[in-house]
Scaffold this motif. Structure first.
Motif, PDB file in Angstrom:
ATOM      1  N   UNK A 118    -142.265  18.975  -7.136  1.00 49.71           N
ATOM      2  CA  UNK A 118    -141.555  18.689  -5.646  1.00 49.71           C
ATOM      3  C   UNK A 118    -141.488  17.266  -5.464  1.00 49.71           C
ATOM      4  N   UNK A 119    -140.238  16.751  -5.111  1.00 50.00           N
ATOM      5  CA  UNK A 119    -139.870  15.530  -5.049  1.00 50.00           C
ATOM      6  C   UNK A 119    -139.218  15.368  -3.650  1.00 50.00           C
ATOM      7  N   UNK A 120    -139.381  14.031  -2.985  1.00 48.05           N
ATOM      8  CA  UNK A 120    -139.019  13.855  -1.701  1.00 48.05           C
ATOM      9  C   UNK A 120    -137.564  13.903  -1.513  1.00 48.05           C
ATOM     10  N   UNK A 121    -136.633  13.725  -2.817  1.00 48.93           N
ATOM     11  CA  UNK A 121    -135.254  13.562  -2.939  1.00 48.93           C
ATOM     12  C   UNK A 121    -134.796  14.019  -4.049  1.00 48.93           C
ATOM     13  N   UNK A 122    -133.505  14.343  -3.987  1.00 47.43           N
ATOM     14  CA  UNK A 122    -132.847  14.638  -5.447  1.00 47.43           C
ATOM     15  C   UNK A 122    -132.406  13.218  -6.089  1.00 47.43           C
ATOM     16  N   UNK A 123    -132.947  12.982  -7.137  1.00 48.34           N
ATOM     17  CA  UNK A 123    -132.476  11.801  -8.084  1.00 48.34           C
ATOM     18  C   UNK A 123    -132.052  12.037  -9.393  1.00 48.34           C
ATOM     19  N   UNK A 124    -131.320  11.300  -9.897  1.00 44.22           N
ATOM     20  CA  UNK A 124    -130.536  11.399 -11.020  1.00 44.22           C
ATOM     21  C   UNK A 124    -129.666  10.221 -11.370  1.00 44.22           C
ATOM     22  N   UNK A 125    -129.763  10.041 -12.653  1.00 37.82           N
ATOM     23  CA  UNK A 125    -128.507   8.764 -13.002  1.00 37.82           C
ATOM     24  C   UNK A 125    -127.857   9.356 -14.105  1.00 37.82           C
ATOM     25  N   UNK A 126    -126.511   9.618 -13.801  1.00 38.59           N
ATOM     26  CA  UNK A 126    -125.644  10.521 -14.714  1.00 38.59           C
ATOM     27  C   UNK A 126    -124.630   9.876 -15.358  1.00 38.59           C
TER      28      UNK A 126
END
Length: 283
Positions: free
Chosen positions: A197-205
């Motif tokens: 579980x994370x406080x936000x969705x994060x990615x670097x695409x």
């Protein structure tokens, strides 16, 4: 001597109990033969006020337990109920005038904070009706988030959190997310699922092509112990130009122009790419 036999008996168990009296009747100076009076005392439900905490949207039922909080709960006790303290932020609530074997409701909290509703239950065992008691239900919010599409630039860090109220979303404070990749795309790198579980969705695409590419994730939101329904997040990754250093040889006085080519030197050159420039080394 009394003109009638009178007692108020309380059965402290949850099963029928029996007591036997011997009564001696008298008329004036004439005493009759003593006789037995057997009294079978059926249990009457005695149930203390109770409280429950649930997640919005979860079906639940409550059946008071014999002995807990000194409750007296005969077998086959049934319940009717009314709403004592209503709450407009809670839907799915209903009174019940027909005796039921347990208290059941499926309540939805339409806000993003805990909401409370109070019922009054009347317990019944056979022909014996117990004293009504209150049941307070605290309904914790469960995230309800609509599918969404976002557009980003290749190589730009993404941070996404759903917004409460947008698209009728219910987003409690401190909502967290896990995610999986629902629809993959070979032209996109840097993608990953996240089971923690994370406080936000994060990615670097990174989009390795020169056209917009799409990837779809499925996010599962959670607030405390309340897991929301998974929803899709579609990410449109716009290409960002990636152009290798280049060189050109020209004749003095000749006009020239250079337009980098897609694929040459692994260049990524989206259509309609434009350029600005400065002089780095003058002569």
């Amino acid at each position: 001597a009394q003109t009638s036999f009178t007692q108020t008996l309380r059965n402290t168990s949850n099963t029928q109990q029996t007591i036997v009296y011997t009564l001696t009747p008298r008329s004036g100076n004439c005493a009759g033969t003593p006789f037995d009076l057997t009294v079978q005392v059926n249990p009457t439900p005695e149930i203390a006020a109770d409280a429950a905490t649930i997640c919005s949207g979860d079906a639940f039922n409550i059946t008071p337990t014999q002995g807990v909080n000194n409750n007296i709960v005969p077998a086959n006790t049934t319940y009717t109920w009314t709403i004592k303290t209503d709450n407009p932020s809670i839907t799915g609530k209903s009174a019940q005038a027909t005796a039921q074997t347990s208290f059941t409701q499926t309540l939805r909290n339409t806000s993003n904070t805990q909401q409370t509703i109070v019922y009054t239950l009347t317990p019944i065992s056979g022909n014996c009706t117990g004293t009504p008691f209150d049941l307070t239900v605290q309904v914790n919010p469960t995230p309800e988030i609509a599918a969404e599409t976002i557009a980003v630039c290749s190589n730009a860090p993404i941070t996404y959190t759903a917004t409460h109220g947008a698209n009728n979303n219910i987003v409690p404070a401190n909502t967290t997310y896990t995610w999986t990749i629902k629809t993959n795309n070979a032209s996109i790198t840097g993608k990953s699922a996240q089971p923690t579980a994370q406080t936000s969705f994060t990615q670097t695409l990174r989009n390795t092509s020169n056209t917009q590419q799409t990837i779809v994730y499925t996010l599962t939101p959670r607030s405390g112990n309340c897991a929301g329904t998974p929803f899709d997040l579609t990410v449109q990754v716009n290409p960002t130009p990636e152009i290798a250093a280049d060189a050109a040889t020209i004749c003095s006085g000749d006009a020239f122009n250079i337009t980098p080519t897609q694929g040459v030197n692994n260049n990524i050159v989206p259509a309609n790419t434009t350029y600005t420039w400065t002089i780095k080394t003058d002569n």
